[in-house]
Structures are given as C-alpha cells and as structure tokens.
Write a protein that holds these residues in place. Structure first.
Motif, PDB file in Angstrom:
ATOM      1  N   THR A 155       3.724  -1.706 -14.323  1.00  0.00           N
ATOM      2  CA  THR A 155       4.682  -2.596 -13.664  1.00  0.00           C
ATOM      3  C   THR A 155       6.119  -2.098 -13.858  1.00  0.00           C
ATOM      4  N   ALA A 156       6.386  -1.476 -15.001  1.00  0.00           N
ATOM      5  CA  ALA A 156       7.725  -0.906 -15.219  1.00  0.00           C
ATOM      6  C   ALA A 156       7.991   0.228 -14.228  1.00  0.00           C
ATOM      7  N   LEU A 157       6.962   1.022 -13.942  1.00  0.00           N
ATOM      8  CA  LEU A 157       7.115   2.086 -12.952  1.00  0.00           C
ATOM      9  C   LEU A 157       7.405   1.510 -11.573  1.00  0.00           C
ATOM     10  N   ILE A 158       6.681   0.453 -11.220  1.00  0.00           N
ATOM     11  CA  ILE A 158       6.909  -0.178  -9.918  1.00  0.00           C
ATOM     12  C   ILE A 158       8.334  -0.723  -9.839  1.00  0.00           C
ATOM     13  N   ASP A 159       8.795  -1.348 -10.929  1.00  0.00           N
ATOM     14  CA  ASP A 159      10.162  -1.868 -10.952  1.00  0.00           C
ATOM     15  C   ASP A 159      11.195  -0.743 -10.857  1.00  0.00           C
ATOM     16  N   GLU A 160      10.899   0.378 -11.486  1.00  0.00           N
ATOM     17  CA  GLU A 160      11.832   1.514 -11.460  1.00  0.00           C
ATOM     18  C   GLU A 160      11.857   2.198 -10.098  1.00  0.00           C
ATOM     19  N   LEU A 161      10.682   2.449  -9.531  1.00  0.00           N
ATOM     20  CA  LEU A 161      10.582   3.243  -8.310  1.00  0.00           C
ATOM     21  C   LEU A 161      10.725   2.417  -7.038  1.00  0.00           C
ATOM     22  N   ARG A 162      10.397   1.116  -7.138  1.00  0.00           N
ATOM     23  CA  ARG A 162      10.401   0.243  -5.962  1.00  0.00           C
ATOM     24  C   ARG A 162       9.675   0.902  -4.792  1.00  0.00           C
ATOM     25  N   PRO A 163       8.425   1.276  -4.989  1.00  0.00           N
ATOM     26  CA  PRO A 163       7.723   2.052  -3.955  1.00  0.00           C
ATOM     27  C   PRO A 163       7.484   1.244  -2.690  1.00  0.00           C
ATOM     28  N   LEU A 164       7.762   1.871  -1.566  1.00  0.00           N
ATOM     29  CA  LEU A 164       7.449   1.241  -0.297  1.00  0.00           C
ATOM     30  C   LEU A 164       5.967   1.416   0.043  1.00  0.00           C
ATOM     31  N   LEU A 165       5.322   2.370  -0.630  1.00  0.00           N
ATOM     32  CA  LEU A 165       3.866   2.501  -0.549  1.00  0.00           C
ATOM     33  C   LEU A 165       3.332   2.774  -1.946  1.00  0.00           C
ATOM     34  N   GLN A 166       2.416   1.939  -2.383  1.00  0.00           N
ATOM     35  CA  GLN A 166       1.676   2.190  -3.611  1.00  0.00           C
ATOM     36  C   GLN A 166       0.222   2.419  -3.213  1.00  0.00           C
ATOM     37  N   VAL A 167      -0.379   3.447  -3.782  1.00  0.00           N
ATOM     38  CA  VAL A 167      -1.778   3.759  -3.495  1.00  0.00           C
ATOM     39  C   VAL A 167      -2.550   3.756  -4.798  1.00  0.00           C
ATOM     40  N   SER A 168      -3.659   3.057  -4.824  1.00  0.00           N
ATOM     41  CA  SER A 168      -4.536   3.059  -5.989  1.00  0.00           C
ATOM     42  C   SER A 168      -5.837   3.735  -5.594  1.00  0.00           C
ATOM     43  N   LEU A 169      -6.199   4.784  -6.313  1.00  0.00           N
ATOM     44  CA  LEU A 169      -7.361   5.604  -5.976  1.00  0.00           C
ATOM     45  C   LEU A 169      -8.578   5.128  -6.755  1.00  0.00           C
ATOM     46  N   HIS A 170      -9.568   4.663  -6.022  1.00  0.00           N
ATOM     47  CA  HIS A 170     -10.771   4.112  -6.639  1.00  0.00           C
ATOM     48  C   HIS A 170     -12.016   4.798  -6.090  1.00  0.00           C
ATOM     49  N   GLY A 171     -13.158   4.462  -6.668  1.00  0.00           N
ATOM     50  CA  GLY A 171     -14.417   5.032  -6.213  1.00  0.00           C
ATOM     51  C   GLY A 171     -15.564   4.088  -6.496  1.00  0.00           C
ATOM     52  N   THR A 172     -16.680   4.341  -5.864  1.00  0.00           N
ATOM     53  CA  THR A 172     -17.881   3.557  -6.104  1.00  0.00           C
ATOM     54  C   THR A 172     -19.014   4.512  -6.412  1.00  0.00           C
ATOM     55  N   ASP A 173     -19.988   4.039  -7.178  1.00  0.00           N
ATOM     56  CA  ASP A 173     -21.084   4.926  -7.545  1.00  0.00           C
ATOM     57  C   ASP A 173     -21.933   5.299  -6.340  1.00  0.00           C
ATOM     58  N   LEU A 174     -22.332   4.295  -5.552  1.00  0.00           N
ATOM     59  CA  LEU A 174     -23.227   4.537  -4.432  1.00  0.00           C
ATOM     60  C   LEU A 174     -22.844   3.604  -3.283  1.00  0.00           C
ATOM     61  N   GLY A 175     -22.643   4.156  -2.110  1.00  0.00           N
ATOM     62  CA  GLY A 175     -22.277   3.326  -0.963  1.00  0.00           C
ATOM     63  C   GLY A 175     -21.477   4.111   0.044  1.00  0.00           C
ATOM     64  N   GLY A 176     -20.331   3.543   0.453  1.00  0.00           N
ATOM     65  CA  GLY A 176     -19.495   4.181   1.453  1.00  0.00           C
ATOM     66  C   GLY A 176     -18.035   4.118   1.070  1.00  0.00           C
ATOM     67  N   SER A 177     -17.184   4.418   2.033  1.00  0.00           N
ATOM     68  CA  SER A 177     -15.739   4.416   1.807  1.00  0.00           C
ATOM     69  C   SER A 177     -15.110   3.248   2.548  1.00  0.00           C
ATOM     70  N   TRP A 178     -14.079   2.678   1.949  1.00  0.00           N
ATOM     71  CA  TRP A 178     -13.311   1.626   2.604  1.00  0.00           C
ATOM     72  C   TRP A 178     -11.919   1.568   1.999  1.00  0.00           C
ATOM     73  N   VAL A 179     -11.027   0.851   2.659  1.00  0.00           N
ATOM     74  CA  VAL A 179      -9.635   0.721   2.214  1.00  0.00           C
ATOM     75  C   VAL A 179      -9.271  -0.755   2.188  1.00  0.00           C
ATOM     76  N   GLN A 180      -8.658  -1.186   1.091  1.00  0.00           N
ATOM     77  CA  GLN A 180      -8.125  -2.543   0.985  1.00  0.00           C
ATOM     78  C   GLN A 180      -6.593  -2.456   1.010  1.00  0.00           C
ATOM     79  N   LEU A 181      -5.972  -3.354   1.759  1.00  0.00           N
ATOM     80  CA  LEU A 181      -4.528  -3.330   1.932  1.00  0.00           C
ATOM     81  C   LEU A 181      -3.929  -4.681   1.559  1.00  0.00           C
ATOM     82  N   THR A 182      -2.747  -4.657   0.951  1.00  0.00           N
ATOM     83  CA  THR A 182      -2.049  -5.922   0.710  1.00  0.00           C
ATOM     84  C   THR A 182      -1.284  -6.363   1.946  1.00  0.00           C
ATOM     85  N   ARG A 183      -1.014  -5.426   2.848  1.00  0.00           N
ATOM     86  CA  ARG A 183      -0.454  -5.723   4.169  1.00  0.00           C
ATOM     87  C   ARG A 183      -1.110  -4.758   5.148  1.00  0.00           C
TER      88      ARG A 183
END
Length: 428
Positions: A155-183
C-alpha cells in the motif's frame, strides 16, 4: 531466459539476482531497490524500468507478482515484461514501470515447486497462506493495526507511485485464463482472447472466482463497485477492501491476470449444461465427503501429537489447513441450496467442479506435509488419497501442461494490451 526454457519457476532470490543484473546492464533505464521487509525478514524487491530516465514520470504502472505463494508464474512474467519495456520505447514513453518481484517471499519459501511435472508433483510441496496472511487480501479481513508488513509495503508503494494501472499476476493450477478488473478496460477482450487462442490456452468463460460479476467479453470480469455487495459467492473477502482497490484513491485501475499451469477445455465450453443444479449438488456432496476425510485425519493427528504445530514449518501449514476447511461448509451449502442456478453453461459448472476439487486437495496436501514431518502412521494413507485425487482431477479435466514460457507470454501480452487500451482511451 534459461529458467523458462527449462520449464522452471524461479525463486524470489533468483528473481532478485536476474533483476539486479538487468539493472546493472541498463543503469540509465532500470534500478532495483528494497521496498520493504517480510515478516520473516526477507526483502521485498522493486524493479523500476522506463520513463526515459526521468526521475518523476508523468504516469506509473505497478506490477505485483507472487501475492499467492502457490502461483509462481508472476515472477518470471514480471522479468519478461521488464525486458519487453526496455526494448520497446513506446510503453515507457513518459511512463515508469515498477515490478514488485514477489509480494510474499515467506510464502514462496514454503511452496516449493520449481519444476512441477504433474499435478501431484505440484501438490507435494503445496502451500497457500490463509486469507489474513495474504498481502492483497489482508485489508479485507484484518483491522488496520494488524496488517502484515507485506501489505503495508504494497500500500505504501501504491501511495508513492499513484499508479494509473496496477496489475496483479496470478495463476491457477488447472483450468483456463481470465482477467478481473476493478474498472472496465474497453476493448481488452479482443487482444486477450486472441493471445489465448494463439497460445492454446482456454478462456475461462464461467470463472467461479467471478461468479455473478459483469462480463464485458469472454474471460473478462468487472468486480463489484461502491454500493454493491463486495463479497464473492465462495470467499469471505470483500474485494473493495483489498489492495486492488487502493489504487482507486488515485483514479487507478487494477487488472488481475490469471493463467493456468495445466489447461482444460472444460472451463471454456459455452454450451448450456443439461442440469446444473444436479451437477452442483453432486459437487457439493463430493466436497463434503472429501472434507470429512481430511477433518478426521486432522483431528486424529492433533489428538496423537498435541505439539504438532511446533514442528518446523507446521504452524503456517496447519493455519492454512484450518482456514481452507472452515470455508467449505458455506460453499457446499451454496451449491446445494435453493439459490443454485437452474441454467448455466458447461464452462461455469466445470469451473465450480475444479474449484471444489482443489479446496479439499489443497487442505489434504498441506496436512500431508505436516504428517510426514511428524512421522505420523496415517501419512501413507493420506499420500495415496492425495495421489488419487490429483489423478482424478487431471484425468477428469483432460489436463495438458502449459509451458512456463507460454504462461509468461500470455500474461505479458495481456498486461501490455491493458496498458495500450487505457492509453488509447485517454485514461493513462
């Protein structure tokens, strides 16, 4: 990258070494600094690239890797993205790219699967912290004065950088790909779907994590916003209190990019399921049965070994087992209750089925690690159970391995596409 060609997930230390070499090779455009310290005293490394050497770029992108210990693809993707940005002046024109190489190095030290050859191999050393110990989810489950240092650093990094885009890289063991967005990011579905098709990665069109959320395109989901119920159907966390929404203080958008280790076409089948309620009741019954077996073994182990949690590394494993098992009754009740959907796609039912299988399997796998360390006589029987569940999971879903380099390429393309779409719409 040799680690990718060898289908190997790098450790946090290996990521830091590679990032340091990258910064030393490109001193005008890249630097590595320590952004915080974990509970266990491990460094949280931030690699910064771009902006043409400007000390204060006009805009920033923050990429977070390793927020879930059992999802190791984010680290190599962060390095691949950093290299791509260094080569291409377009994304770094007036923009600083910042890569948190591993948000939870303590968890990563407990989940050791650098080279998983099978789903069973992946679960042999499985670890996923309970929700309150996960850097991104902790704010939704803990009061501010109890947040872990990893969360405070993020959260300190977010406060410092004020990113207009934040990306969180995740994975799943078995399945497919998808994207979740806050906007919503208009137009993202097209390049995302094209990348998945080219790389033979199924698009998860009925992701259980995003059940009930708006979907502007296949595999793209928009999270609940202000004035809505922020909790998911199958999780106690409120997404609006996570670090994903912290970027909204600065008009930012967060994208969570999921990619599978093993792909299954079942989670991308858009055909209507013939009887989803019956299928979900069956899934709930199996989950309750499997969970009962794990609960009985856990109770017996604690009775026989009162000091079980005092074994090396046992305490975090047991906390995670308890957390996972505690989630299951409400989930099973949801699936078997009157609120279960009468109409649903085969993809949605497949995603639910996979979600249920991995819950009991993860709890059993982490308990197995503890029982082995304790020399408990039930360990061989639990080992056979975990092996059987992994085999049934992989065979039932037609699992096929997605090479690490392919996982990384898909995440990299998706992140750059999200950046390009936001830039073209004037939101970056």
């Amino acid at each position: 990258m040799t680690l990718l060609r060898d289908m190997c997930y790098p450790t946090p230390d290996e990521l830091a070494l590679a990032a340091r070499a990258l910064a030393e090779e490109n001193p005008r455009l890249a630097r590595l600094r320590r952004a915080g310290t974990s509970r266990g005293g491990r460094p949280l490394w931030l690699l910064t690239v771009g902006a043409g050497g400007q000390p204060r770029p006009a805009r920033n992108v923050l990429v977070v890797a390793g927020a879930h210990a059992n999802e190791p693809v984010g680290g190599p993707t962060a390095l691949a993205l950093a290299r791509r940005v260094l080569r291409d002046p377009v994304p770094r024109d007036g923009c600083g790219w910042h890569f948190l190489l591993c948000a939870d190095p303590d968890g990563a030290a407990l989940h050791r699967t650098p080279r998983p050859y099978s789903l069973l191999d992946y679960h042999r050393h499985f670890f996923r912290p309970p929700g309150p110990e996960q850097p991104e989810w902790a704010p939704s489950l803990l009061p501010p004065d109890r947040l872990p240092p990893e969360t405070l650093a993020l959260t300190a990094l977010i406060d410092e950088l004020r990113p207009l885009l934040q990306v969180s890289l995740h994975g799943t063991d078995l399945g497919g790909s998808w994207v979740q967005l806050t906007r919503e990011i208009p137009g993202l579905a097209e390049p995302f779907g094209k990348s998945a098709a080219e790389l033979r990665i199924p698009v998860e069109t009925g992701a259980s994590d995003a059940a009930g959320w708006p979907s502007p395109g296949p595999g793209i989901y928009v999270m609940p916003g202000p004035g809505t119920d922020g909790t998911g159907l199958f999780h106690p966390e409120d997404t609006r209190l996570s670090t994903w929404y912290h970027a909204h203080r600065y008009a930012g958008t967060t994208a969570i990019v999921e990619v599978p280790m093993w792909a299954s076409d079942l989670v991308g089948d858009p055909a209507p399921h013939p009887d989803p309620r019956r299928a979900l009741r069956s899934t709930a019954a199996r989950l309750e049965r499997d969970t009962g077996v794990v609960c009985d073994l856990l109770a017996a182990a604690r009775a026989a070994h009162p000091a079980l949690a005092e074994l090396p590394a046992a305490a975090p494993l047991l906390r995670s087992v308890d957390w996972t098992l505690a989630l299951i009754p409400r989930i099973a009740a949801e699936w078997s209750g009157a609120g279960a959907p009468a109409e649903a796609t085969a993809a949605y039912v497949g995603s639910i089925d996979a979600f249920g299988r991995r819950l009991a399997l993860r709890a059993a796998a982490m308990l197995l690690r503890v029982l082995r360390a304790a020399g408990h006589p039930a360990a061989p029987a639990l080992d056979r159970l975990v092996s059987g569940w992994c085999e049934e999971f992989a065979d039932g879903f037609g699992a096929r391995w997605v090479p690490v380099a392919t996982q990384v390429e898909h995440q990299t393309r998706t992140v750059l596409a999200a950046y390009a779409r936001l830039t073209s719409t004037g939101r970056l």
